[in-house]
Design a protein around this motif. Structure first.
Motif, mmCIF file in Angstrom:
data_model
loop_
_atom_site.group_PDB
_atom_site.id
_atom_site.type_symbol
_atom_site.label_atom_id
_atom_site.label_comp_id
_atom_site.label_asym_id
_atom_site.label_seq_id
_atom_site.Cartn_x
_atom_site.Cartn_y
_atom_site.Cartn_z
ATOM 1 N N VAL A 204 0.842 -1.201 0.000
ATOM 2 C CA VAL A 204 0.000 0.000 0.000
ATOM 3 C C VAL A 204 0.878 1.253 0.000
ATOM 4 O O VAL A 204 0.631 2.201 -0.743
ATOM 5 C CB VAL A 204 -0.973 -0.009 1.200
ATOM 6 N N ALA A 205 1.917 1.247 0.805
ATOM 7 C CA ALA A 205 2.817 2.403 0.861
ATOM 8 C C ALA A 205 3.497 2.644 -0.489
ATOM 9 O O ALA A 205 3.565 3.778 -0.970
ATOM 10 C CB ALA A 205 3.858 2.198 1.961
ATOM 11 N N ALA A 206 3.980 1.578 -1.110
ATOM 12 C CA ALA A 206 4.670 1.720 -2.394
ATOM 13 C C ALA A 206 3.722 2.166 -3.501
ATOM 14 O O ALA A 206 4.082 2.993 -4.352
ATOM 15 C CB ALA A 206 5.355 0.406 -2.768
ATOM 16 N N VAL A 207 2.511 1.642 -3.514
ATOM 17 C CA VAL A 207 1.518 2.059 -4.513
ATOM 18 C C VAL A 207 1.167 3.536 -4.306
ATOM 19 O O VAL A 207 1.035 4.292 -5.278
ATOM 20 C CB VAL A 207 0.257 1.169 -4.448
ATOM 21 N N ALA A 208 1.045 3.951 -3.065
ATOM 22 C CA ALA A 208 0.749 5.362 -2.789
ATOM 23 C C ALA A 208 1.885 6.260 -3.283
ATOM 24 O O ALA A 208 1.634 7.300 -3.909
ATOM 25 C CB ALA A 208 0.500 5.564 -1.301
ATOM 26 N N VAL A 209 3.129 5.869 -3.036
ATOM 27 C CA VAL A 209 4.274 6.642 -3.529
ATOM 28 C C VAL A 209 4.219 6.731 -5.053
ATOM 29 O O VAL A 209 4.384 7.808 -5.633
ATOM 30 C CB VAL A 209 5.617 6.026 -3.064
#
Length: 120
Positions: free
Chosen positions: A25-30
């Motif tokens: 989720v963090a990487a997709v948000a970035v």
């Protein structure tokens, strides 16, 4: 939509699906242009050390080292002060780009305007 996302990941190899979900989720948000701050707490604290993400395995999940690299390149990664201390991890031990900070900084980030906080 929140312009900032603060994610606290409390799980590591002890709960691999939860851990992977947080990093994903963090990487997709970035990748979507969101300002992301990922906090490594509990067992995820070990991923602040060089080579530790490469030891993580979860079938059908993106490789953790790739997710961590994208977060370090486009977001912020913070290791919890107390979690680091309990594991004898110091600033000289962590991957370049990982900072060590405590609860006050987490609360400040999580309560900032236009911010969404998630805990995994």
């Amino acid at each position: 939509m929140a312009k900032k996302l603060v994610i606290k990941v409390t799980a590591g190899a002890d709960a691999p699906e939860r851990c992977s979900q947080a990093f994903t989720v963090a990487a997709v948000a970035v990748a979507s242009g969101v300002d992301v701050s990922l906090w490594l707490t509990g067992e995820s604290a070990w991923f602040a050390l060089p080579g530790r993400a490469a030891q993580f395995e979860l079938p059908h999940a993106a490789p953790l080292p790739d997710l961590l690299d994208s977060l370090l390149a486009g977001g912020r990664v913070t290791l919890c002060t107390q979690c680091a201390a309990r594991r004898d991890i110091t600033e000289k031990d962590v991957i370049e780009g990982v900072r060590i900070a405590g609860a006050q900084v987490f609360v400040q980030e999580a309560l900032a305007d236009e911010t969404q906080a998630l805990v995994y």
